[in-house]
Design an enzyme around this catalytic site. Structure first.
Site, PDB file in Angstrom:
ATOM      1  N   GLY A  62      87.987  12.163 -21.543  1.00  0.00           N
ATOM      2  CA  GLY A  62      88.520  13.233 -20.702  1.00  0.00           C
ATOM      3  C   GLY A  62      87.572  14.378 -20.403  1.00  0.00           C
ATOM      4  CG  ASN A  70      84.082  13.381 -15.338  1.00  0.00           C
ATOM      5  OD1 ASN A  70      83.372  14.047 -14.587  1.00  0.00           O
ATOM      6  ND2 ASN A  70      83.628  12.325 -15.999  1.00  0.00           N
ATOM      7  CG  MET A 104      88.430   3.191 -18.576  1.00  0.00           C
ATOM      8  SD  MET A 104      87.053   3.353 -17.407  1.00  0.00           S
ATOM      9  CE  MET A 104      86.068   1.943 -17.918  1.00  0.00           C
ATOM     10  CG  LEU A 149      94.729   1.546 -10.069  1.00  0.00           C
ATOM     11  CD1 LEU A 149      94.222   2.852  -9.472  1.00  0.00           C
ATOM     12  CD2 LEU A 149      96.022   1.771 -10.839  1.00  0.00           C
ATOM     13  CG  ASN A 196      86.965   6.281  -9.554  1.00  0.00           C
ATOM     14  OD1 ASN A 196      87.390   6.619 -10.655  1.00  0.00           O
ATOM     15  ND2 ASN A 196      86.029   5.354  -9.419  1.00  0.00           N
ATOM     16  CG  HIS A 213      81.073   4.126 -10.197  1.00  0.00           C
ATOM     17  ND1 HIS A 213      81.714   3.253 -11.054  1.00  0.00           N
ATOM     18  CD2 HIS A 213      79.840   3.614  -9.993  1.00  0.00           C
ATOM     19  CE1 HIS A 213      80.901   2.255 -11.341  1.00  0.00           C
ATOM     20  NE2 HIS A 213      79.762   2.444 -10.700  1.00  0.00           N
ATOM     21  CB  THR A 262      89.255   1.407  -0.529  1.00  0.00           C
ATOM     22  OG1 THR A 262      88.004   1.166  -1.148  1.00  0.00           O
ATOM     23  CG2 THR A 262      89.119   2.530   0.481  1.00  0.00           C
ATOM     24  CD  GLU A 314      85.481  -5.187  -2.117  1.00  0.00           C
ATOM     25  OE1 GLU A 314      84.422  -5.663  -2.506  1.00  0.00           O
ATOM     26  OE2 GLU A 314      85.748  -4.981  -0.915  1.00  0.00           O
ATOM     27  CG  ASP A 321      83.656   0.990  -9.208  1.00  0.00           C
ATOM     28  OD1 ASP A 321      84.426   1.953  -9.321  1.00  0.00           O
ATOM     29  OD2 ASP A 321      83.285   0.297 -10.171  1.00  0.00           O
TER      30      ASP A 321
HETATM   31  C1  GRF Z   1      82.706   8.773 -16.751  1.00  0.00           C
HETATM   32  O1  GRF Z   1      81.381   8.377 -16.914  1.00  0.00           O
HETATM   33  C2  GRF Z   1      83.223   8.385 -15.396  1.00  0.00           C
HETATM   34  O2  GRF Z   1      82.247   8.422 -14.416  1.00  0.00           O
HETATM   35  C3  GRF Z   1      83.669   6.957 -15.632  1.00  0.00           C
HETATM   36  O3  GRF Z   1      84.224   6.962 -16.917  1.00  0.00           O
HETATM   37  C4  GRF Z   1      83.644   8.008 -17.686  1.00  0.00           C
HETATM   38  C5  GRF Z   1      84.759   8.865 -18.172  1.00  0.00           C
HETATM   39  O4  GRF Z   1      84.320   9.891 -19.036  1.00  0.00           O
HETATM   40  N1  GRF Z   1      84.555   6.539 -14.587  1.00  0.00           N
HETATM   41  P1  GRF Z   1      85.296  11.078 -19.405  1.00  0.00           P
HETATM   42  O5  GRF Z   1      86.569  10.434 -19.967  1.00  0.00           O
HETATM   43  O6  GRF Z   1      85.559  11.864 -18.165  1.00  0.00           O
HETATM   44  O7  GRF Z   1      84.584  11.876 -20.455  1.00  0.00           O
END
Ligand code: GRF
Length: 213
Positions: free
Chosen positions: A11, A13, A85, A88, A102, A104, A136, A138, A140
């Protein structure tokens, strides 16, 4: 503007978004993993949490239906996937078309999927980074909103490279959400992305730099 954040783990981000002082009401943080660390972080920052455990649902459709019901209860303008993770279903994604984003950990379209930092090191790229994109069906592949590039150093390992990228994730994700909240970002019908009022800069990241000995 109301937003809901979906996550599955740490978490960081989500935390960066919550701490970024955005013109956004974070209505809920939802996890498919009951023990996701990010849930405690959200609670400590005063945001409501919910769990929709994929193991409690029979198949992807049933899980996505339950997840959409939980999300829609909060009537969000924007759904933010921050380390969520789960793949969908197309119906779920279409329901949030143009209002789900999202992050990535790679410069898409390079390295979609998992283990991006290890794959970037194995490929020997000198520049790596992260991407915020509209979601979308597909995985990433959605229209790109913003990217940040970092150099890859010759002595990097997965840990050092992922830390360098993560620092940039925490910068560009709040940026994209701010643009959306300010009505400066949208997904056009032709699947291109419009970002209004951003300054142009022609500076380049060259890695290794030209003056390296
Ligand atoms: C991040 O690297 C994000 O880009 C990817 O999963 C990771 C999540 O990290 N989709 P956090 O849970 O936000 O620390």
């Amino acid at each position: 503007m109301r937003a809901v954040v979906l996550l599955s783990g740490r978490g960081s981000n989500m935390e960066a978004l919550l701490r970024a002082d955005l013109p956004v009401e974070f209505a809920a943080v939802i996890s498919n993993q009951p023990d996701a660390e990010g849930l405690a972080v959200a609670t400590s920052l005063g945001v409501a949490i919910a769990v929709v455990d994929h193991r409690q649902h029979d198949g992807r459709e049933a899980f996505d239906t339950a997840l959409a019901a939980e999300i829609d209860r909060h009537a969000p303008d924007l759904v933010i996937l921050a380390g969520f993770m789960r793949v969908l279903t197309a119906d779920f994604v279409r329901h949030y078309q143009g209002r789900m984003i999202n992050i990535h950990p790679a410069l898409l379209p390079a390295f979609p999927g998992l283990h991006t930092h290890a794959r970037a090191l194995a490929a020997g790229v000198r520049v790596h980074g992260c991407t915020v994109h509209f979601v979308t069906p597909e995985v990433d592949v959605g229209p790109i909103i913003v990217q940040a590039a970092v150099p890859v150093f010759q002595d990097d390992d997965e840990a050092s490279l992922s830390a360098r990228v993560l620092e940039q994730e925490h910068r560009i994700f709040p940026l994209a959400v701010r643009w959306y909240a300010e009505g400066r970002l949208d997904l056009r019908k032709d699947a291109t992305v419009r970002v209004e009022g951003v300054a142009a800069s022609a500076s380049a990241l060259i890695s290794p730099p030209p003056d390296a000995g």
